[in-house]
Structures are given as C-alpha cells and as structure tokens.
Design a protein around this motif. Structure first.
Motif, short mmCIF file in Angstrom:
data_model
loop_
_atom_site.label_atom_id
_atom_site.label_comp_id
_atom_site.label_asym_id
_atom_site.label_seq_id
_atom_site.Cartn_x
_atom_site.Cartn_y
_atom_site.Cartn_z
N TYR A 205 -42.58 -40.40 21.73
CA TYR A 205 -41.50 -40.01 22.22
C TYR A 205 -40.91 -40.99 23.47
O TYR A 205 -40.02 -41.46 23.42
N ASN B 257 -40.50 -36.08 14.34
CA ASN B 257 -39.87 -35.15 15.40
C ASN B 257 -39.58 -35.61 16.64
O ASN B 257 -38.58 -35.46 17.38
N THR C 49 -40.98 -31.99 27.64
CA THR C 49 -41.18 -32.10 25.93
C THR C 49 -42.12 -30.87 25.29
O THR C 49 -41.94 -30.68 24.00
N GLN D 32 -35.19 -30.64 22.87
CA GLN D 32 -35.90 -29.15 22.20
C GLN D 32 -37.12 -29.58 21.73
O GLN D 32 -37.33 -30.40 20.82
N LEU E 44 -42.91 -27.15 15.48
CA LEU E 44 -43.99 -27.46 14.47
C LEU E 44 -45.44 -27.95 15.40
O LEU E 44 -46.49 -27.57 14.94
N TYR E 45 -45.16 -28.55 16.46
CA TYR E 45 -46.39 -29.08 17.25
C TYR E 45 -46.95 -27.66 17.99
O TYR E 45 -48.23 -27.54 17.81
N ARG F 285 -39.63 -38.90 17.39
CA ARG F 285 -38.79 -40.00 17.43
C ARG F 285 -37.18 -39.43 17.51
O ARG F 285 -36.48 -40.03 18.09
N LYS F 286 -37.29 -38.19 16.79
CA LYS F 286 -35.67 -37.92 16.62
C LYS F 286 -35.44 -37.20 17.92
O LYS F 286 -34.27 -37.30 18.63
N MET F 287 -36.20 -36.34 18.95
CA MET F 287 -36.01 -35.98 20.18
C MET F 287 -35.69 -37.23 21.13
O MET F 287 -34.84 -36.83 22.00
N ARG G 3 -44.87 -35.49 10.00
CA ARG G 3 -43.61 -34.88 10.57
C ARG G 3 -43.45 -34.82 11.93
O ARG G 3 -42.29 -34.78 12.44
N MET G 4 -44.49 -34.51 12.68
CA MET G 4 -44.44 -34.05 14.13
C MET G 4 -44.23 -35.53 14.82
O MET G 4 -43.13 -35.55 15.85
N ASP H 294 -40.53 -29.53 20.20
CA ASP H 294 -40.89 -29.35 18.70
C ASP H 294 -41.70 -28.18 18.19
O ASP H 294 -42.94 -27.88 18.69
#
Length: 256
Positions: A164, A200, A149, A234, A238-239, A202-204, A196-197, A236
């Motif tokens: 995650y 992201n 990750t 993928q 942003l992190y 959760r989306k991953m 936002r992170m 993140d």
C-alpha cells in the motif's frame, strides 16, 4: 550522491544495488524482527525514486510545517492524555490501543532507523534538512497507517502495508519489499489468496488521499471510520477474513 528534481531540494541517494537488496531481504526472512535489514533493503533500492516524493512533501503546507518544526507532529502522537480525551471509537483511541497491544513507542521506527545508521542520519540533519524532516515524518506515520488501513503487524499485514505505502507514495523500496514478502508468503501458505490481497492494497493506494502531504494528526479526534472516509481508505475485508479464520503456523517472512 545527490539528485536535484524540479521544485525539490537536494537529497542523498545511492545507486540501485540488487545484490545488496537480495541479501537484505533474505536476512529479513531469517529474522523478521531485525529491522536493520528493512533499512538496508530500502537504501539498496530506493535510488532516485525519492525525488518526486520529496518534491510533493516540500511543496505542501504539511511538508513546509514539518520542515519548520517537526516536533509539533511528534508531540501530538506523544500526548497520551489529549489522545485519550478524544474518547472511545476515535482514530486516537484506535491508535493508542494499537500501540499498547503491540507494546510500541510512537518514536520506535525512527529510533530503530537512527540506531541502524547513526552517521547517515547525522548527515541528513546537517546537509539535507528537508529530506530528514520527511524521513522522520514517514517513520512516525507508519503506525498511523497500520491503524487506518487495518493491516496488522503479522507478516501478511506488514507485506500488504508495504505494498500500500509503496504504491501510494511512490517509494520503490516499500513497493518491492512488499512484493517480495508477498511472494514469499504465498510460497509458504498456498491457501492464502495473497495475489488478490495485494491487488486490493494497490487499489486502495490508488484511490486514497496522498498521505505524503496529509497531516494525519488532524484526524485523530474523529471517529475512526470518519477518518478513513475522509482519506478514502476502505480496509480490505479479505485480509481480515484470512487472519480471523487462520489457525495454522505464521509465515516466516518480512516485517517492516
């Protein structure tokens, strides 16, 4: 107490205990390196949420192999010479680099868990071998998840990895601890776009392959990016941007 799910063997669970969880969380905030609080938090909140996860595990080829002989998975992670032979740029090389730079042992998470509750783990081995095999596997896979990750062992990285893993596997303890840790970090460092992170992460989790039923050691010889592609992971950006640009103090928050 035990709970029986369809196509799932019995497993131990304890009633949801919010007070116990709250105390464990604040104990972890006070000393984020004391993993006793992590396991205490999980035991307080996981409850019956592990039933569906165990069902997926025992009904997968990987899970059945682990139940039959979990040492095969561990031995691959402990065989440094073979891991080195895969070469630079591989998932294995990234894993070894992570272990070495963080001064970690592949069995470290499991050893810490057993030391925290030796009687419980002895009971698991005697009475709930399938659940014991799954727990052992999750513990050893934790560092592999960090590498895949891209989330580090800093408080923010740990909170995002918990988010995650909790959303990916369905583990209530990881999901809630990640959320609480994220909220705590947001209160300490308002400049960080924590929400936002976490979104992201959760989306991953939604988009990536089910780690519960996947033998990640089979991907170790591959280039790291290819291993991530196969799992549809993928990291993140942003992190990474936040971590690389931050020069202030670290938050005093939860760590897994």
């Amino acid at each position: 107490m035990t709970e029986q799910h369809a196509a799932c063997p019995p497993y131990p669970w304890e009633p949801f205990n919010p007070i116990r969880a709250w105390n464990a969380f604040w104990g972890l905030v006070g000393d984020r390196d004391d993993t006793r609080y992590v396991f205490e938090f999980f035991r307080a909140v996981n409850g019956q949420s592990m039933g569906g996860i165990l069902g997926r595990f025992v009904n997968s080829e990987f899970g059945r192999n682990q139940i039959e002989d979990r040492t095969r998975f561990a031995n691959k992670l402990l065989d440094r010479e073979t891991l080195k032979s895969y070469g630079r740029g591989t998932f294995a090389a990234a894993y070894l680099h992570y272990l070495d730079t963080e001064n970690l042992d592949p069995l470290g998470v499991h050893v810490a868990a057993v030391e925290n509750a030796p009687e419980l783990y002895a009971q698991l081995e005697r009475e709930y071998p399938e659940f014991a095999a799954m727990t052992y596997t999750f513990h050893l896979a934790h560092d592999l998840h960090h590498v895949l990750t891209g989330y580090g062992r800093d408080p923010l990285g740990e909170a995002l990895l918990l988010t995650y893993n909790g959303n990916q596997s369905g583990t209530r303890g990881s999901r809630l601890l990640g959320m609480f840790a994220g909220l705590r970090i947001r209160s300490e460092i308002w400049q960080w776009p924590v929400g936002r992170m976490m979104a992201n992460a959760r989306k991953m989790a939604r988009e990536s392959t089910d780690m519960v039923v996947t033998d990640l050691t089979e991907l170790l010889p591959l280039p790291l990016e290819e291993a991530r592609q196969r799992l549809n992971i993928q990291p993140d950006p942003l992190y990474r941007e936040v971590r690389d640009s931050w020069t202030g103090p670290e938050p005093v928050s939860a760590k897994a």
